[in-house]
Design a protein around this motif. Structure first.
Motif, PDB file in Angstrom:
ATOM      1  N   SER A  20       0.825  -1.206   0.000  1.00  0.00           N
ATOM      2  CA  SER A  20       0.000   0.000   0.000  1.00  0.00           C
ATOM      3  C   SER A  20       0.859   1.257   0.000  1.00  0.00           C
ATOM      4  O   SER A  20       0.599   2.214  -0.734  1.00  0.00           O
ATOM      5  N   SER A  21       1.924   1.245   0.808  1.00  0.00           N
ATOM      6  CA  SER A  21       2.818   2.395   0.869  1.00  0.00           C
ATOM      7  C   SER A  21       3.532   2.603  -0.454  1.00  0.00           C
ATOM      8  O   SER A  21       3.718   3.747  -0.909  1.00  0.00           O
ATOM      9  N   LEU A  22       3.942   1.524  -1.096  1.00  0.00           N
ATOM     10  CA  LEU A  22       4.608   1.635  -2.398  1.00  0.00           C
ATOM     11  C   LEU A  22       3.656   2.202  -3.452  1.00  0.00           C
ATOM     12  O   LEU A  22       4.051   3.020  -4.289  1.00  0.00           O
ATOM     13  N   ILE A  27       1.721   6.782  -6.813  1.00  0.00           N
ATOM     14  CA  ILE A  27       0.685   7.751  -7.195  1.00  0.00           C
ATOM     15  C   ILE A  27       1.166   9.171  -6.948  1.00  0.00           C
ATOM     16  O   ILE A  27       0.934  10.071  -7.766  1.00  0.00           O
ATOM     17  N   ALA A  28       1.861   9.389  -5.823  1.00  0.00           N
ATOM     18  CA  ALA A  28       2.366  10.731  -5.510  1.00  0.00           C
ATOM     19  C   ALA A  28       3.392  11.183  -6.542  1.00  0.00           C
ATOM     20  O   ALA A  28       3.415  12.368  -6.929  1.00  0.00           O
ATOM     21  N   ASP A  29       4.218  10.251  -7.027  1.00  0.00           N
ATOM     22  CA  ASP A  29       5.248  10.611  -8.006  1.00  0.00           C
ATOM     23  C   ASP A  29       4.665  10.859  -9.390  1.00  0.00           C
ATOM     24  O   ASP A  29       5.220  11.635 -10.168  1.00  0.00           O
ATOM     25  N   LEU A  37      -6.075   8.681 -11.082  1.00  0.00           N
ATOM     26  CA  LEU A  37      -5.824   7.718 -10.021  1.00  0.00           C
ATOM     27  C   LEU A  37      -6.067   8.341  -8.648  1.00  0.00           C
ATOM     28  O   LEU A  37      -6.669   7.730  -7.773  1.00  0.00           O
ATOM     29  N   PHE A  38      -5.592   9.584  -8.491  1.00  0.00           N
ATOM     30  CA  PHE A  38      -5.772  10.281  -7.213  1.00  0.00           C
ATOM     31  C   PHE A  38      -7.246  10.593  -6.967  1.00  0.00           C
ATOM     32  O   PHE A  38      -7.730  10.517  -5.836  1.00  0.00           O
ATOM     33  N   GLU A  39      -7.960  10.918  -8.030  1.00  0.00           N
ATOM     34  CA  GLU A  39      -9.375  11.275  -7.879  1.00  0.00           C
ATOM     35  C   GLU A  39     -10.217  10.099  -7.405  1.00  0.00           C
ATOM     36  O   GLU A  39     -11.235  10.286  -6.732  1.00  0.00           O
ATOM     37  N   LYS A  40      -9.796   8.870  -7.729  1.00  0.00           N
ATOM     38  CA  LYS A  40     -10.579   7.682  -7.371  1.00  0.00           C
ATOM     39  C   LYS A  40     -10.318   7.218  -5.938  1.00  0.00           C
ATOM     40  O   LYS A  40     -11.026   6.330  -5.449  1.00  0.00           O
ATOM     41  N   LEU A  45      -7.200   7.795   2.003  1.00  0.00           N
ATOM     42  CA  LEU A  45      -5.981   7.568   1.227  1.00  0.00           C
ATOM     43  C   LEU A  45      -5.421   8.875   0.661  1.00  0.00           C
ATOM     44  O   LEU A  45      -4.204   9.050   0.570  1.00  0.00           O
ATOM     45  N   LYS A  46      -6.306   9.807   0.297  1.00  0.00           N
ATOM     46  CA  LYS A  46      -5.828  11.110  -0.172  1.00  0.00           C
ATOM     47  C   LYS A  46      -5.052  11.835   0.921  1.00  0.00           C
ATOM     48  O   LYS A  46      -3.999  12.429   0.662  1.00  0.00           O
ATOM     49  N   ASP A  47      -5.555  11.760   2.150  1.00  0.00           N
ATOM     50  CA  ASP A  47      -4.840  12.380   3.274  1.00  0.00           C
ATOM     51  C   ASP A  47      -3.500  11.701   3.512  1.00  0.00           C
ATOM     52  O   ASP A  47      -2.519  12.348   3.884  1.00  0.00           O
ATOM     53  N   ALA A  48      -3.445  10.390   3.304  1.00  0.00           N
ATOM     54  CA  ALA A  48      -2.191   9.666   3.521  1.00  0.00           C
ATOM     55  C   ALA A  48      -1.145  10.008   2.468  1.00  0.00           C
ATOM     56  O   ALA A  48       0.065   9.978   2.745  1.00  0.00           O
ATOM     57  N   ILE A  49      -1.587  10.336   1.260  1.00  0.00           N
ATOM     58  CA  ILE A  49      -0.653  10.645   0.178  1.00  0.00           C
ATOM     59  C   ILE A  49      -0.154  12.080   0.241  1.00  0.00           C
ATOM     60  O   ILE A  49       0.945  12.393  -0.237  1.00  0.00           O
TER      61      ILE A  49
END
Length: 435
Positions: A20-22, A27-29, A37-40, A45-49
């Motif tokens: 999950s972290s990978l 996604i962040a990169d 991908l971020f929108e879904k 998970l958005k807060d975590a990224i």
């Protein structure tokens, strides 16, 4: 039993990143190329990224994609040393966009800076900007360019003085106010923070062209609730068109024109606005309003049912104007704050105000400091305060009244404050407004 010894003695299975972290790192990169991908992702998970997102991402990518959170906090703290989120509704995203737009406007040089810089950011920030606090507005630099020797300097200075005021102006807010559909507060100061050796008085005043531009801009901004234009050398001539366009404004409730040079003519324009609008707070302190201006305000105040706050500190209304305002308070039933400090008032006004305090049950704050009320005025106010139960703040410093009367007034105020606290916040909420 086989034993595997790691090359790194500090190695632990806990150090191995989870799948999950990978994925979050990936996604962040790649967020700039794969926004979908971020929108879904779920809000969690958005807060975590957000802590993994790069601060160098283009604003057009992050503006609507990244919600309020850690990312915008990092952006703010990277750009500004002081970040008080409580001033921005506890929203980091709102703080970033408001301060970002403010910085662009404050550094904008008319006729030199490309306006596209402003146009590009407006669609991105229009949903988040509720207040603009502009502390500097620049003029075209050509207006202040001087020659190398004294003769050239003199020619340049004369050219600047002879130049028509209509050809120069500061930043035009027309497009900005039309786009900012959530804007509620606008604070403008027409000045330059650091002018160095190129000081000119023109750097510290609003021009006629600016006034015309603002009148047009205000017509396109229907959400504005608070307008402050301070320390900008607004006189009667410039005051009239500004106030005229605000008379039919649907949402304006606070106007601050303090620290300008408004005289009686401008005060009459303010009174006309007060009679047609729904202003709750009016601040015109430190101007040059005299008797006729104060009488015009008093005439409207006697019939006004919306104004709660009036600040006339540091004008020259004198006793004729002070009496008119005091008499208006005998009919007015809404005003809770009145500041008449430093207005050349004497015991004559104090006697009329004492009659007001016997009848008026709405006024809660009264500032009469720096007026020569004397012993006669002090005695009249002290006797009136003995029968008043609503005034909870009365400033009588530097009024030349004797200690006995001052003590009686302060004691009465203290009694009212204690009773006010006993009644509780619900009662105060019904009877006053938080200014």
């Amino acid at each position: 039993m086989r034993i595997i010894i790691a090359e790194d003695p500090n190695w632990s299975l806990d150090l191995v990143p989870s799948l999950s972290s990978l994925c979050q790192r990936c996604i962040a990169d790649k967020i700039e190329d794969h926004k979908y991908l971020f929108e879904k992702l779920t809000p969690e998970l958005k807060d975590a990224i957000q802590p993994k997102l790069s601060l160098s991402l283009p604003l057009h990518v992050t503006a609507d994609l990244v919600p309020d959170g850690v990312f915008w906090k990092r952006c703010c703290q990277q750009r500004w040393n002081i970040c008080d989120i409580s001033l921005y509704g506890f929203s980091w995203k709102r703080m970033f966009f408001e301060r970002h737009l403010e910085n662009l406007i404050e550094l904008f040089v008319p006729e030199e800076t490309d306006f596209k810089v402003i146009l590009d950011v407006l669609p991105l920030c229009k949903n988040y900007v509720k207040r603009l606090h502009i502390t500097q507005l620049l003029l075209p630099s050509r207006k202040f360019v001087k020659g190398r020797d004294d003769d050239q300097n003199e020619v340049a200075t004369l050219a600047n003085e002879e130049e028509d005021d209509t050809t120069t102006g500061h930043f035009d807010f027309g497009t900005v106010l039309a786009e900012l559909t959530e804007l509620e507060e606008l604070y403008l100061v027409y000045r330059i923070k650091q002018c160095g050796m190129n000081f000119e008085w023109a750097m510290f005043q609003i021009t006629d062209r600016d006034c015309r531009a603002l009148t047009i801009a205000f017509k396109g901004c229907k959400t504005l609730k608070v307008l402050r234009i301070r320390q900008s050398q607004i006189d009667d001539k410039k005051c009239r068109p500004l106030l005229r366009c605000l008379m039919e404004h649907p949402s304006l409730i606070e106007l601050d024109l303090s620290h300008n040079i408004i005289r009686d003519g401008g005060a009459r324009s303010v009174a006309e606005l007060l009679s047609k609008g729904q202003l709750k707070k009016l601040n015109i302190c430190n101007n040059e309003i005299e008797v006729q201006g104060a009488q015009a305000l008093a005439e409207v105040l006697s019939n006004n049912s919306s104004l709660l706050y009036l600040n006339l500190r540091l004008n020259q209304v004198r006793d004729e104007g002070g009496q008119a305002i005091a008499e208006a308070l005998q009919k007015n039933t809404t005003l809770t704050y009145l500041n008449l400090a430093g207005n050349d008032l004497t015991f004559i006004t104090a006697i009329v105000l004492s009659k007001v305090l016997l009848k008026n049950r709405r006024l809660r704050t009264l500032d009469l400091s720096c007026n020569l009320l004397g012993d006669v005025g002090g005695k009249a106010l002290a006797e009136a305060m003995a029968h008043n139960s609503t005034l909870t703040d009365c400033d009588i410093r530097e009024t030349d009244m004797d200690e006995t009367n001052a003590t009686s007034i302060n004691k009465a105020i203290w009694t009212n404050q204690c009773a006010d606290r006993y009644r509780g916040p619900l009662h105060r909420r019904r009877s006053t407004i938080c200014i």
